[in-house]
Write a protein that holds these residues in place. Structure first.
Motif, mmCIF file in Angstrom:
data_model
loop_
_atom_site.group_PDB
_atom_site.id
_atom_site.type_symbol
_atom_site.label_atom_id
_atom_site.label_comp_id
_atom_site.label_asym_id
_atom_site.label_seq_id
_atom_site.Cartn_x
_atom_site.Cartn_y
_atom_site.Cartn_z
ATOM 1 N N HIS A 13 17.366 3.967 -0.013
ATOM 2 C CA HIS A 13 17.322 2.537 -0.372
ATOM 3 C C HIS A 13 17.977 2.345 -1.737
ATOM 4 O O HIS A 13 17.715 3.117 -2.661
ATOM 5 C CB HIS A 13 15.878 2.046 -0.483
ATOM 6 N N ALA A 14 18.770 1.301 -1.870
ATOM 7 C CA ALA A 14 19.263 0.842 -3.172
ATOM 8 C C ALA A 14 18.403 -0.358 -3.548
ATOM 9 O O ALA A 14 18.315 -1.318 -2.784
ATOM 10 C CB ALA A 14 20.731 0.445 -3.085
ATOM 11 N N VAL A 15 17.743 -0.278 -4.692
ATOM 12 C CA VAL A 15 16.831 -1.354 -5.102
ATOM 13 C C VAL A 15 17.353 -2.053 -6.355
ATOM 14 O O VAL A 15 18.151 -1.499 -7.108
ATOM 15 C CB VAL A 15 15.388 -0.817 -5.335
ATOM 16 N N ASP A 16 16.868 -3.270 -6.574
ATOM 17 C CA ASP A 16 17.331 -4.073 -7.702
ATOM 18 C C ASP A 16 16.390 -4.032 -8.908
ATOM 19 O O ASP A 16 16.447 -4.902 -9.765
ATOM 20 C CB ASP A 16 17.564 -5.520 -7.263
ATOM 21 N N VAL A 17 15.542 -3.016 -8.976
ATOM 22 C CA VAL A 17 14.624 -2.841 -10.104
ATOM 23 C C VAL A 17 14.687 -1.388 -10.569
ATOM 24 O O VAL A 17 15.057 -0.498 -9.804
ATOM 25 C CB VAL A 17 13.166 -3.206 -9.726
ATOM 26 N N ALA A 18 14.316 -1.150 -11.827
ATOM 27 C CA ALA A 18 14.333 0.210 -12.358
ATOM 28 C C ALA A 18 13.198 1.059 -11.789
ATOM 29 O O ALA A 18 13.366 2.259 -11.548
ATOM 30 C CB ALA A 18 14.244 0.185 -13.882
ATOM 31 N N THR A 19 12.027 0.448 -11.559
ATOM 32 C CA THR A 19 10.886 1.144 -10.965
ATOM 33 C C THR A 19 10.225 0.222 -9.947
ATOM 34 O O THR A 19 10.394 -0.991 -9.998
ATOM 35 C CB THR A 19 9.833 1.562 -12.016
ATOM 36 N N LEU A 20 9.455 0.814 -9.039
ATOM 37 C CA LEU A 20 8.771 0.027 -8.011
ATOM 38 C C LEU A 20 7.326 -0.295 -8.380
ATOM 39 O O LEU A 20 6.562 -0.773 -7.558
ATOM 40 C CB LEU A 20 8.809 0.769 -6.672
ATOM 41 N N SER A 21 6.917 -0.035 -9.583
ATOM 42 C CA SER A 21 5.575 -0.367 -10.085
ATOM 43 C C SER A 21 4.469 0.223 -9.223
ATOM 44 O O SER A 21 3.538 -0.474 -8.813
ATOM 45 C CB SER A 21 5.400 -1.886 -10.194
ATOM 46 N N LEU A 22 4.568 1.508 -8.923
ATOM 47 C CA LEU A 22 3.546 2.203 -8.157
ATOM 48 C C LEU A 22 2.848 3.221 -9.052
ATOM 49 O O LEU A 22 3.486 3.851 -9.887
ATOM 50 C CB LEU A 22 4.164 2.943 -6.965
ATOM 51 N N ASP A 23 1.552 3.384 -8.867
ATOM 52 C CA ASP A 23 0.852 4.439 -9.583
ATOM 53 C C ASP A 23 0.610 5.603 -8.619
ATOM 54 O O ASP A 23 0.989 5.552 -7.459
ATOM 55 C CB ASP A 23 -0.444 3.942 -10.217
ATOM 56 N N LYS A 24 0.002 6.671 -9.117
ATOM 57 C CA LYS A 24 -0.190 7.870 -8.293
ATOM 58 C C LYS A 24 -1.114 7.642 -7.107
ATOM 59 O O LYS A 24 -1.071 8.385 -6.143
ATOM 60 C CB LYS A 24 -0.710 9.016 -9.149
ATOM 61 N N SER A 25 -1.944 6.621 -7.153
ATOM 62 C CA SER A 25 -2.850 6.356 -6.033
ATOM 63 C C SER A 25 -2.274 5.297 -5.082
ATOM 64 O O SER A 25 -2.972 4.824 -4.201
ATOM 65 C CB SER A 25 -4.212 5.890 -6.554
ATOM 66 N N GLY A 26 -1.002 4.940 -5.284
ATOM 67 C CA GLY A 26 -0.377 3.915 -4.456
ATOM 68 C C GLY A 26 -0.357 4.284 -2.980
ATOM 69 O O GLY A 26 -0.169 5.437 -2.616
ATOM 70 N N ARG A 27 -0.589 3.323 -2.145
ATOM 71 C CA ARG A 27 -0.616 3.520 -0.695
ATOM 72 C C ARG A 27 0.788 3.355 -0.116
ATOM 73 O O ARG A 27 1.600 2.611 -0.663
ATOM 74 C CB ARG A 27 -1.551 2.497 -0.054
ATOM 75 N N PRO A 28 1.084 4.027 0.996
ATOM 76 C CA PRO A 28 2.388 3.862 1.644
ATOM 77 C C PRO A 28 2.706 2.400 1.979
ATOM 78 O O PRO A 28 3.860 1.984 1.907
ATOM 79 C CB PRO A 28 2.268 4.713 2.903
ATOM 80 N N ALA A 29 1.694 1.618 2.335
ATOM 81 C CA ALA A 29 1.927 0.206 2.658
ATOM 82 C C ALA A 29 2.450 -0.549 1.435
ATOM 83 O O ALA A 29 3.317 -1.423 1.566
ATOM 84 C CB ALA A 29 0.644 -0.436 3.176
ATOM 85 N N LEU A 30 1.941 -0.230 0.250
ATOM 86 C CA LEU A 30 2.414 -0.884 -0.968
ATOM 87 C C LEU A 30 3.856 -0.489 -1.256
ATOM 88 O O LEU A 30 4.679 -1.324 -1.643
ATOM 89 C CB LEU A 30 1.516 -0.538 -2.152
ATOM 90 N N LEU A 31 4.188 0.773 -1.059
ATOM 91 C CA LEU A 31 5.574 1.222 -1.214
ATOM 92 C C LEU A 31 6.478 0.453 -0.249
ATOM 93 O O LEU A 31 7.532 -0.040 -0.636
ATOM 94 C CB LEU A 31 5.687 2.724 -0.957
ATOM 95 N N GLY A 32 6.063 0.336 1.008
ATOM 96 C CA GLY A 32 6.850 -0.400 1.987
ATOM 97 C C GLY A 32 7.045 -1.850 1.607
ATOM 98 O O GLY A 32 8.137 -2.410 1.755
ATOM 99 N N PHE A 33 6.000 -2.477 1.097
ATOM 100 C CA PHE A 33 6.098 -3.873 0.667
ATOM 101 C C PHE A 33 7.081 -4.007 -0.484
ATOM 102 O O PHE A 33 7.944 -4.890 -0.486
ATOM 103 C CB PHE A 33 4.723 -4.405 0.253
ATOM 104 N N ASN A 34 6.952 -3.119 -1.481
ATOM 105 C CA ASN A 34 7.851 -3.176 -2.635
ATOM 106 C C ASN A 34 9.298 -2.926 -2.217
ATOM 107 O O ASN A 34 10.213 -3.582 -2.705
ATOM 108 C CB ASN A 34 7.431 -2.183 -3.705
ATOM 109 N N LEU A 35 9.508 -1.986 -1.309
ATOM 110 C CA LEU A 35 10.868 -1.737 -0.842
ATOM 111 C C LEU A 35 11.416 -2.943 -0.089
ATOM 112 O O LEU A 35 12.583 -3.292 -0.221
ATOM 113 C CB LEU A 35 10.918 -0.495 0.048
#
Length: 59
Positions: free
Chosen positions: A19-41
């Motif tokens: 994925h090419a994203v338009d932000v420097a980071t996806l604002s996830l912490d170490k306890s982030g869930r895969p669903a949150l990663l998918g939403f951010n992507l």
């Protein structure tokens, strides 16, 4: 990195997704869930590429 299907497992498909994203980071912490990663992507993706390869595992 890689797949390890069991012997005699038959046909398998491997996918590499980038994925090419338009932000420097996806604002996830170490306890982030895969669903949150998918939403951010989904909200920050500019482009996406998928490479798929099939393989057959013999006995």
């Amino acid at each position: 990195m890689g797949t390890a299907p069991p012997p005699g497992g038959g046909e398998h498909t491997c996918h590499v997704v980038v994925h090419a994203v338009d932000v420097a980071t996806l604002s996830l912490d170490k306890s982030g869930r895969p669903a949150l990663l998918g939403f951010n992507l989904a909200t920050d993706t500019l482009a996406r590429a998928v490479i798929s390869a099939g393989l057959t595992v013999a006995c």
